[in-house]
Motif scaffolding. Structure first.
Motif, PDB file in Angstrom:
ATOM      1  N   ILE A 268       0.840  -1.201   0.000  1.00  0.00           N
ATOM      2  CA  ILE A 268       0.000   0.000   0.000  1.00  0.00           C
ATOM      3  C   ILE A 268       0.871   1.246   0.000  1.00  0.00           C
ATOM      4  O   ILE A 268       0.569   2.239  -0.672  1.00  0.00           O
ATOM      5  CB  ILE A 268      -0.957  -0.016   1.211  1.00  0.00           C
ATOM      6  N   ASP A 272      -1.203   3.901  -3.594  1.00  0.00           N
ATOM      7  CA  ASP A 272      -2.589   3.659  -3.206  1.00  0.00           C
ATOM      8  C   ASP A 272      -3.201   2.599  -4.117  1.00  0.00           C
ATOM      9  O   ASP A 272      -2.923   2.569  -5.318  1.00  0.00           O
ATOM     10  CB  ASP A 272      -3.410   4.944  -3.312  1.00  0.00           C
ATOM     11  N   HIS A 313      -7.119   2.053  -0.530  1.00  0.00           N
ATOM     12  CA  HIS A 313      -6.307   1.998   0.682  1.00  0.00           C
ATOM     13  C   HIS A 313      -5.094   2.909   0.532  1.00  0.00           C
ATOM     14  O   HIS A 313      -4.414   2.894  -0.499  1.00  0.00           O
ATOM     15  CB  HIS A 313      -5.835   0.570   0.954  1.00  0.00           C
ATOM     16  N   THR A 314      -4.814   3.695   1.587  1.00  0.00           N
ATOM     17  CA  THR A 314      -3.683   4.622   1.611  1.00  0.00           C
ATOM     18  C   THR A 314      -2.956   4.467   2.934  1.00  0.00           C
ATOM     19  O   THR A 314      -3.596   4.298   3.987  1.00  0.00           O
ATOM     20  CB  THR A 314      -4.173   6.086   1.480  1.00  0.00           C
TER      21      THR A 314
END
Length: 332
Positions: A268, A272, A313-314
Motif C-alpha cells: 500500500i 494507493d 487503501h492509503t
C-alpha cells in the motif's frame, strides 16, 4: 543479430506497458539467472539465499527452458492479470498443437540434448504430464520467488511509473528509444540486439511492453510471431532489493505485524490501491487482502476510503513512520 518489430499506426494505438509483474516470465527468467555463472550485485544475494531451497521438481522446468537458447513458449502464456494463478490456469489449458509444436522446436534447437521420456507424454497433451509441469512451476515460485515477490513487484512498479511518465512527456518514441542501449526506433521499426535474427510484424495487434526483474542483458520475446506480441525487457534495479533489510522489508516490523501484514503495508505504501489491486500485487486471495487491510486500518496504519464500488487503501503518517523506522510526531 537483430530483433525487428514492425509497427503500423494502429499498433501504436494498441501498444501498452504491462500494469503488473508477469509471474510466469519471472519464473522462467529467474531460472536463467540461477543457473548461469554470472556474478552480479543485483542477483548474487538472491541466488545465495535460494540455491539450497530449489525444489527437485524444478528439473522439469530446466528441461523445457535450457540454460541458453530457446525455451518453450507455452511456459510463458499471456494472461491479463499476470498472476501465478492465472499463468498456471493458462498453462494447464495449453493445446496439444502448441505443446507438440514447441517441444519439436525445443528438440530442433538443442540437438545435442536428449529429452527425457516424460516429454513424450507432454507432447501428446497428457493431462498428468501438464499437471506435473504446472506443479513444478508452483513449487519453484513458492520456494524461490514468493518470499521476495513484494519487492520484485515494487521494482517493476517503479519502472512502469518511470515509463508512463516518459510516455506522457515524449510519446512512444521516447519509450522505445530508451528501452535498451541497443534500441533503435524509426517508425515503423523498432530494432534491438538479440541472440538471433528475428522479425515480428504486429499487423494491428499492438505490443505489450513487459518490464521484468529477472530479465538481463537483452530484451526477450516469444519465438512464434503469431502469438500475442510481447517484449520483455530489463529494468533498473535497486541493487539491495534482495538483501535482508529489503526482503519483505523490515525484520523488526515483520516480528511485530507478521510477514503477510508487513507485505500488505509495504505494498500500500508503494502506491494507493484497491483491495483487488492489493490482492493481485501480492498474489493472495481477495478475502485475505481485505482482512489484512482491515487489521491495518484498525491499527491506524492504513486509511480506507470508498470510491464508487471500490475501496481505496492509503498508508497513514503512522504507517509511513513505522516503515521508515522513525518516531511519529505526537499530536498536539
Amino acid at each position: 543479430m537483430t530483433l525487428r518489430i514492425y509497427f503500423t499506426g494502429e499498433d501504436l494505438a494498441r501498444t501498452r506497458i504491462a500494469g503488473e509483474c508477469d509471474a510466469m516470465w519471472e519464473v522462467m527468467l529467474s531460472l536463467y539467472r540461477l543457473r548461469r555463472r554470472e556474478r552480479t550485485v543485483v542477483f548474487d544475494k538472491w541466488k545465495q539465499d535460494i540455491v539450497a531451497k530449489v525444489p527437485a521438481a524444478t528439473r522439469l522446468l530446466t528441461t523445457l527452458a535450457p540454460e541458453r537458447g530457446y525455451a518453450v513458449d507455452f511456459l510463458t502464456p499471456r494472461t491479463e492479470e499476470g498472476t501465478l494463478a492465472a499463468g498456471l490456469e493458462a498453462l494447464r489449458r495449453t493445446t496439444r498443437k502448441r505443446l507438440r509444436s514447441d517441444l519439436w522446436e525445443l528438440s530442433m534447437r538443442h540437438p545435442a540434448t536428449r529429452l527425457p521420456g516424460w516429454v513424450n507424454g507432454l507432447a501428446t497433451g497428457d493431462q498428468q504430464a501438464i499437471g506435473a509441469v504446472a506443479s513444478a512451476v508452483e513449487a519453484y515460485f513458492g520456494a524461490c520467488l514468493s518470499p521476495y515477490w513484494p519487492r520484485i513487484q515494487s521494482q517493476v512498479a517503479r519502472e512502469r511509473a518511470r515509463r508512463s511518465t516518459m510516455l506522457s512527456q515524449g510519446g512512444w518514441g521516447a519509450v522505445f528509444s530508451t528501452l535498451h542501449p541497443s534500441a533503435r526506433w524509426s517508425f515503423p521499426t523498432l530494432e534491438l540486439s538479440y541472440p538471433a535474427d528475428h522479425d515480428i510484424h504486429l499487423n494491428g495487434r499492438g505490443l505489450l511492453l513487459q518490464p521484468s526483474c529477472f530479465c538481463r542483458q537483452t530484451p526477450i520475446t516469444l519465438r512464434d510471431p503469431d502469438l500475442p506480441p510481447v517484449l520483455v525487457y530489463p529494468i533498473e534495479h535497486d541493487a539491495g532489493w534482495a538483501h535482508d533489510e529489503a526482503n519483505g522489508g523490515h525484520p523488526a516490523l515483520r516480528r511485530l505485524l507478521g510477514l503477510t501484514r508487513t507485505h500488505v503495508l509495504e505494498t500500500i505504501a508503494d502506491g494507493d490501491c484497491t483491495t483487488s489491486e492489493l490482492a493481485r500485487r501480492l498474489g493472495i486471495p481477495g478475502s485475505t487482502a481485505s482482512r489484512q487491510a482491515t487489521a491495518l486500518r484498525e491499527a491506524g496504519l492504513v486509511r480506507s476510503q470508498r470510491l464508487g464500488q471500490a475501496v481505496i487503501h492509503t498508508v497513514t503518517d503512522l504507517g509511513t513512520a513505522l516503515l521508515e523506522g522513525r518516531r511519529p510526531a505526537l499530536m498536539a
